[in-house]
Scaffold this active site. Sequence first.
Site, mmCIF file in Angstrom:
data_model
loop_
_atom_site.group_PDB
_atom_site.id
_atom_site.type_symbol
_atom_site.label_atom_id
_atom_site.label_comp_id
_atom_site.label_asym_id
_atom_site.label_seq_id
_atom_site.Cartn_x
_atom_site.Cartn_y
_atom_site.Cartn_z
ATOM 1 N N CYS A 178 -2.601 0.653 9.834
ATOM 2 C CA CYS A 178 -3.608 -0.319 9.360
ATOM 3 C C CYS A 178 -4.594 -0.729 10.441
ATOM 4 C CB CYS A 178 -2.928 -1.602 8.898
ATOM 5 S SG CYS A 178 -1.420 -1.365 7.986
ATOM 6 N N HIS A 214 0.843 -1.199 0.000
ATOM 7 C CA HIS A 214 0.000 0.000 0.000
ATOM 8 C C HIS A 214 0.879 1.250 0.000
ATOM 9 C CE1 HIS A 214 -3.329 -2.456 2.180
ATOM 10 N NE2 HIS A 214 -3.791 -2.154 0.980
HETATM 11 C C1 CIR Z 1 -3.434 -7.614 3.541
HETATM 12 O O1 CIR Z 1 -2.598 -8.113 2.788
HETATM 13 O O2 CIR Z 1 -4.461 -7.084 3.130
HETATM 14 C C2 CIR Z 1 -3.177 -7.655 5.032
HETATM 15 N N1 CIR Z 1 -2.485 -8.868 5.342
HETATM 16 C C3 CIR Z 1 -2.388 -6.439 5.478
HETATM 17 C C4 CIR Z 1 -3.140 -5.154 5.341
HETATM 18 C C5 CIR Z 1 -2.378 -3.975 5.798
HETATM 19 N N2 CIR Z 1 -3.183 -2.828 5.779
HETATM 20 C C6 CIR Z 1 -2.742 -1.597 5.568
HETATM 21 O O3 CIR Z 1 -1.578 -1.408 5.230
HETATM 22 N N3 CIR Z 1 -3.612 -0.603 5.631
#
Ligand code: CIR
Length: 263
Positions: A258, A167
Amino acid sequence: MASNFTHAIVRRPSRSVIDGIADFANEGKPIYEKALEQHDAYIAALEAAGLEVTVLPALEEFPDSVFVEDTCIITPAGVVVDRPGAPSRLHEPDHMVPTLRTFFADEQIKFIEAPGTLEGGDVMMVDDHYYVGRSARTNDEGFRQFAAFLAAWGFTAEQVELERILHLKTGCTYLEDGRLLAAGEMWERPLYRESGRFSEIFHVPDAEAYAADAVRINDCVIMSAGYPSVRAQIGAWGYRVIELEMSEFRKIDGSITCLSLRW
Ligand code: CIR
C-alpha cells in the site's frame, strides 16, 4: 518481468495519519513519530532493492494519503488513475496526477470515471492478467472501465469476490516466478489453484495473515517483520528478504504494498 522495477513513488505520512480509516484492525491509533520512522525504513528498503524513489510531501487533509497504492494502477503500457471508493479518499488521486505526468505521456494516462470506483489495493497483476477485488472499495463499474483500458493495452482481467478483507492484496500477493502468497479466503477459494497460473501457492497461516501482503522488487522481497513461516518460505524461495516493522500502518489497515507505487 514485472518485478524488474526501477522507480517508486511514496508519500510521507501526514500528522492526520492518526485518523486513518481502521475498519478492520483493532489496535488503537498510529503514533505519528513512529509512523515517520517506519516510513523512513520503507524508503530505505525500496532504495536497497534498487529503486529510484520519488518522495512526495504529506497531505494533511487526507489521513490515508500515505497509502499511495490506492491512487492509480501503473501497468507496463500505461497508467489508470483510480477513483477510490472510500469518500474521504476520493480526491487523493488528484494530488498524484501531476507527478504521474512527469513520468508518463498524457495519452498513457487514463481515468476511472463516476460511478466507477477502483482502489489499487484491489489489483494484483500476474503477468498479462489482472485480478481485481470486488470489494467495498472497488465496484463493478470500476472493474468494467479498468478492464476496457487493459484490453486496449492487450491485457486481460477478472473479478475476485471479497468477503472478509479490505482489498484483494490484503489476502494475497504475487511474487512472480509462479509464486503466490495466499491467506484466509484467498487461500480457500479454488480460483487460483484452478487457474493454472501458479506453480506454488503458499498457504499463509491465519496467525500470519497480515504477511500475505509482501512485494517482490528485483531480487528482493520486502515483507512485514514478525511472521516466521512466511519469512522462512520467502527465504527458501531464494529471495533477499527485507523485513520492516509496520505496526503503525497496520493499525489503519495498511500493509507493505500500500505504501508505494512501483514500475
Ligand atoms: C483505508 O482503509 O483505505 C486505509 N486505512 C488503508 C489502505 C490500505 N491500502 C492498500 O491496501 N492498498
